[in-house]
Write an enzyme that holds these catalytic residues in place. Sequence first.
Site, mmCIF file in Angstrom:
data_model
loop_
_atom_site.group_PDB
_atom_site.id
_atom_site.type_symbol
_atom_site.label_atom_id
_atom_site.label_comp_id
_atom_site.label_asym_id
_atom_site.label_seq_id
_atom_site.Cartn_x
_atom_site.Cartn_y
_atom_site.Cartn_z
ATOM 1 N N HIS A 1 13.281 12.711 152.384
ATOM 2 C CA HIS A 1 14.706 12.999 152.136
ATOM 3 C C HIS A 1 14.802 13.267 150.667
ATOM 4 O O HIS A 1 13.920 13.377 149.720
ATOM 5 C CB HIS A 1 15.770 11.830 152.270
ATOM 6 C CG HIS A 1 15.621 11.676 153.729
ATOM 7 N ND1 HIS A 1 15.865 10.507 154.340
ATOM 8 C CD2 HIS A 1 15.688 12.554 154.933
ATOM 9 C CE1 HIS A 1 16.078 10.494 155.545
ATOM 10 N NE2 HIS A 1 15.985 11.599 155.890
ATOM 11 N N THR A 2 16.228 13.754 150.307
ATOM 12 C CA THR A 2 16.258 14.077 148.714
ATOM 13 C C THR A 2 16.079 13.048 147.814
ATOM 14 O O THR A 2 16.606 12.189 147.887
ATOM 15 C CB THR A 2 17.825 14.483 148.693
ATOM 16 O OG1 THR A 2 18.219 15.599 149.568
ATOM 17 C CG2 THR A 2 18.024 15.358 147.277
ATOM 18 N N GLN A 3 15.061 13.495 146.932
ATOM 19 C CA GLN A 3 14.588 12.306 146.019
ATOM 20 C C GLN A 3 15.528 12.583 144.629
ATOM 21 O O GLN A 3 15.437 11.948 143.670
ATOM 22 C CB GLN A 3 13.002 12.222 145.938
ATOM 23 C CG GLN A 3 12.610 11.891 147.250
ATOM 24 C CD GLN A 3 12.661 10.325 147.535
ATOM 25 O OE1 GLN A 3 12.807 9.385 146.613
ATOM 26 N NE2 GLN A 3 13.074 10.023 148.687
ATOM 27 N N SER A 4 15.730 13.658 144.308
ATOM 28 C CA SER A 4 16.445 14.110 143.046
ATOM 29 C C SER A 4 17.088 15.536 143.494
ATOM 30 O O SER A 4 16.743 16.429 144.268
ATOM 31 C CB SER A 4 15.150 14.456 142.135
ATOM 32 O OG SER A 4 14.414 15.428 142.316
ATOM 33 N N TRP B 1 23.829 14.332 146.801
ATOM 34 C CA TRP B 1 23.600 14.153 145.434
ATOM 35 C C TRP B 1 24.771 14.715 144.639
ATOM 36 O O TRP B 1 24.433 15.522 143.779
ATOM 37 C CB TRP B 1 22.330 14.626 144.792
ATOM 38 C CG TRP B 1 21.583 13.681 143.831
ATOM 39 C CD1 TRP B 1 22.129 13.353 142.496
ATOM 40 C CD2 TRP B 1 20.583 12.621 143.982
ATOM 41 N NE1 TRP B 1 21.152 12.399 142.115
ATOM 42 C CE2 TRP B 1 20.159 12.010 143.034
ATOM 43 C CE3 TRP B 1 19.680 12.636 145.102
ATOM 44 C CZ2 TRP B 1 19.176 10.895 142.859
ATOM 45 C CZ3 TRP B 1 18.685 11.382 145.160
ATOM 46 C CH2 TRP B 1 18.301 10.815 143.770
#
Lengths: 258, 261, 259
Positions: B32-35, B140
């Site tokens: 998944h999105t880490q940053s 995010w």
Amino acid sequence: MFRNNYDSDTTTFSPQGRLFQVEYAQAAVGQGSIVVGAVSKSHAVLVALKRQAEELSSYQKKIIQIDSHLGIALSGLAADARVLSNFMKQQSMASHMTYDRPISIADISVRLCDRAQTHTQHAGSRPYGVGLLIAGVDGKGPHLFEFQPSGDAQEMVAASIGARSQAARTFLEDQVKEFESMDEATLITYTLRALIRSQPEDKVLSYDNTSIGVVGLEKSFKLLEGEEILEHVKRAYRLEGRAPEEYSENADEGGSME
Amino acid sequence: MNHLPQAWGRPRDDVYGPYNNSYLQTSGPSQHTQSPIVTGTSVLAIKFKDGVVIAADNLASYGSLARFTDVKRLLRFNSRAVIGFGGDVSDMQYLTRLLSSLEINENYSVTSSTELAANNLHTYLHKVMYKRRSDFNPLWNQILIAGLDVADNPYLASVDLLGTTFSSPTLATGFGAHLAVPIMRRVCPDEEAAKELTQEQAVETVRECMKVLFYRDARSLDKYSIAVVTKEGVDLKHGEKLEKQSWAFAEGIRGYGTQVN
Amino acid sequence: MGSIFTAAPPQSGPGYSFKQTPTTVPEGTRQHGFYPYTDNGGSTLGITGADFAILAGDTRSTSGYNINTRFAPKLFKVGGADSRIVLSVVGFAADGLALKERLDTIVKMYRYQHGKPMSVAACAQRLSHILYQKRFFPYYVTAILGGLDEEGKGALYSYDPVGSYEREQCRAAGAAASLIMPFLDNQVNYKNQYVLGSGEGHALQARERELLPRKDVEELVQDAFSSAVERHIEVGDGLQMFIITKDGIEEIYKPLKLD
């Protein structure tokens, strides 16, 4: 027992275009004890006659609160109504949870219909055998909906379903223009009068067998039962020009009406 | 030479070596999105007596690269709410799609009783964001919701990638939380002050803060969107330019001006 | 390429109060990673008396050194308008809110289905189950539940994040718990207080515990918070108090220092 070849499931139309299983379900609604509802500009009211299955049993539950702004009255299979009321409670709660908004009465009625409709289109499932009056208040004021097992709901000014409800409807139809401007107490009295008219002379509304549900613009849903309803019932009888001995002035002395 | 059609148009193996197919396969668990990748910086908002002002600049950065300079980070939602997005731009675009489908559903539905107010929208976004963080697949962003609540009172609240929510008469995301909030709190310290504040004062404060942010936030732009939400509706303007900039202060600061040491 | 991604400005650093928060950069390839918790600071406390329970909490919400807002309540009525149960949550605010909503829904449903309000004891056990069910991805909050028990006495239940709970006379939780709790031990349960002139060493007689009147408890709460504000940066802005009696829930709000 079969009326004909087209009534063993809900997926088969008769040549006349009827779904007999659905109609039988509606007959079950007509067998239930009567419930009446009405709306004014400020309030929505439900009243119900509760049956006692036998002398030793308690009275059945006819009015169920769904949320603080909404409740239902049922006629037909009480068990089905319980399932539907749980569904409605879930839907209502979900609206609070996701939008922080009380669900609109029309919206919850439509969701109920969508659910009921699926039971009229699949073999091996049976339609709900219960009709509901849905009364509540939302952003657009008080509302009353009549729900049928066919998966149909109609907004009403006043409505009645259940056994002998025709007499009540006739009374309500006569008053149709009056409801809008009625205050809470008057609205309750008129719905009770409709209930009285539907019953034979010897059947008397008592605090055991009657329940009232009220909701208003500035009042959350309240179920009245027992002693709380007595004043309303007395007033309804007075306006009907009838005074059953239970409610006569000297009832305490055991006296009766002439 | 390989003449088979599947080799057409490919670099020749005998010259460039065989193609490394491992790039095409996903190895290991799905991620998944880490940053965040392409990001927007601060969003500012302030309540005043009849409504809310909200602003965000038009820059989307790719790391330290000023990548897109005409990105609209304010979204109008019906006639009583504007949403401002900080953080990942692709997640903002996903949310924009989600919200427009919600708005269309609401508008087509004859049964829903009232238009979704800003507080209803805030609750909804909170649920979306909290669900995604609980799935370890966050959107995010930090989001400001500005508008009118059910009772037509000014409403301003925030929700972020963790699902944390709060409401205040002045709010700012990202760098703005450090640089703009103190300035805004000076003109509007509490709800009582917000009830006294005029629209002109609120707009002026927000514009001043946008200027301060442009001076000090390296990932900001002098072009921005600003919206005012009142009972009259939403007044949303894109592509506003910062005016009356003064870089005189930079002269004395090493690294700001032209001097090297 | 990797350096470009990681050069993005930090959105919000992990809260600094949780010990589990990574504070050093991991070795090897730098990855941002997603940490699903933060600490929003603040403190809560609860004290019971003979016929009342008081829950209190400050209203500041923080992210690191930033103040998010000066008014974010940590106290919630549970179970609808005529409720007699209050839940306080401190820690990760988003989890706190989610926990409150789950408990609220359950208590409301109980009311609809049983036609009577849920008892605090039942509610307390249910809350423990909710927390324990999420044992492996906990609600990162310290909860305190307050109300009146079936005899009308003040009831207070305190929890850890994974559902361990007990009934107590008083409890402080959150950022300033370690500052407030010893004060409460001394002032509510008379710990380290002895009867004057009762002797020396082991002969000392502990001062007998007694249930405090409401006015005294309110003053204790005030003192606890105004002291905590002085010594803890995450506590301040406002003090919210819920006083639960047989007549209902009374709400009191008092300002605290804003610094």
